[in-house]
Enzyme design. Structure first.
Site, short mmCIF file in Angstrom:
data_model
loop_
_atom_site.label_atom_id
_atom_site.label_comp_id
_atom_site.label_asym_id
_atom_site.label_seq_id
_atom_site.Cartn_x
_atom_site.Cartn_y
_atom_site.Cartn_z
N ILE A 263 0.57 44.32 62.53
CA ILE A 263 1.94 43.93 62.23
C ILE A 263 2.41 44.99 61.24
CG2 ILE A 263 1.04 42.34 60.47
CD1 ILE A 263 3.32 40.50 60.80
N SER A 264 3.58 45.57 61.45
CA SER A 264 4.03 46.69 60.62
C SER A 264 4.21 46.29 59.16
CB SER A 264 5.35 47.26 61.13
OG SER A 264 5.25 47.60 62.48
N GLN A 265 4.14 47.29 58.30
CA GLN A 265 4.40 47.13 56.87
C GLN A 265 5.81 46.56 56.67
OE1 GLN A 265 4.52 51.10 55.55
NE2 GLN A 265 5.16 50.64 53.46
#
Ligand code: SAH
Length: 200
Positions: free
Chosen positions: A52-54
């Site tokens: 899951i992206s930053q």
């Protein structure tokens, strides 16, 4: 997390509200929730070698495409469903495509449990887009292709905008605008996303 986003320059009050509302930990499968602080400013593993992206990158990309209520947004790379939830929280109708069936199923379940009925998850290959629901006001790609996928440009509305990470290894976010039939492409931040895999 919100204080960090503000410190990094995220300003749009609606984006900050959405980021403060969506329960990020819920999107990380229980089996991976212990691996990293869900609210720290870093990517978190979600299984199947994906992340899951930053939060900063999610907020930044969202701010750059500035979704408005009732707009139709296409996302490529559903992953955990978190980015889709942020877009839905802003009132957009979200069409999102994920190539790994287990992740698509997981995202569908969490988004339904969290009450986001305006998100539609397709298990399939993002290179094809979702022609049945085109054209889209905006397209957001959260995996990195080598070249801009032609079908996605085609499915963008006149006046539409697209943001995507482009390239292998060293990648750049690219912002594409479609105006009067013409496409303009502007390079943006350096980033690191998982590659957009070719359909099987
Ligand atoms: N937006 C996600 C993070 C995505 S990670 C979130 O908020 O959690 C990138 C995702 O893109 C991965 O889940 C990966 O399986 C998916 N992906 C890679 N290639 C793809 C393709 N060709 N079509 C659709 N999804 C793809």
């Amino acid at each position: 997390m919100i204080a960090t986003l503000k410190a990094y320059g995220i300003k749009d009050p609606e984006v900050l509200r959405a980021m403060g509302t969506v329960r990020r930990h819920e999107y990380i499968p229980v089996s991976h929730r212990h691996a990293a602080d869900p609210y720290g400013d870093h990517p978190c593993p979600i299984g199947h070698g994906q992340t899951i992206s930053q939060p900063y990158i999610v907020a930044y990309m969202t701010e750059r495409i500035a979704p408005k209520k009732g707009e139709k947004i296409l996302e490529i790379g559903t992953g955990s469903g978190y980015q889709a939830a942020i877009l839905a929280e802003l009132g957009a109708d979200v069409y999102t495509i994920e190539i790994i069936p287990e992740l698509a199923d997981h995202a569908r379940d969490v988004l339904a449990a969290e009450g986001y009925q305006r998100v539609h998850v397709l298990t399939g290959d993002g290179y094809k887009g979702w022609p049945e629901h085109a054209p889209f006001d905006a397209v957001i790609v959260t995996c990195a292709p080598e070249d801009i996928p032609a079908a996605l440009v085609e499915q963008l509305k006149e006046g539409g905008r697209m943001i995507l990470p482009l390239g292998t290894g060293m990648q750049r976010l690219v912002i594409l605008l479609k105006k009067e039939g013409r496409v303009t492409v502007v390079n943006d931040l350096p980033v690191r996303f998982v590659p957009m895999v070719k359909g099987r």
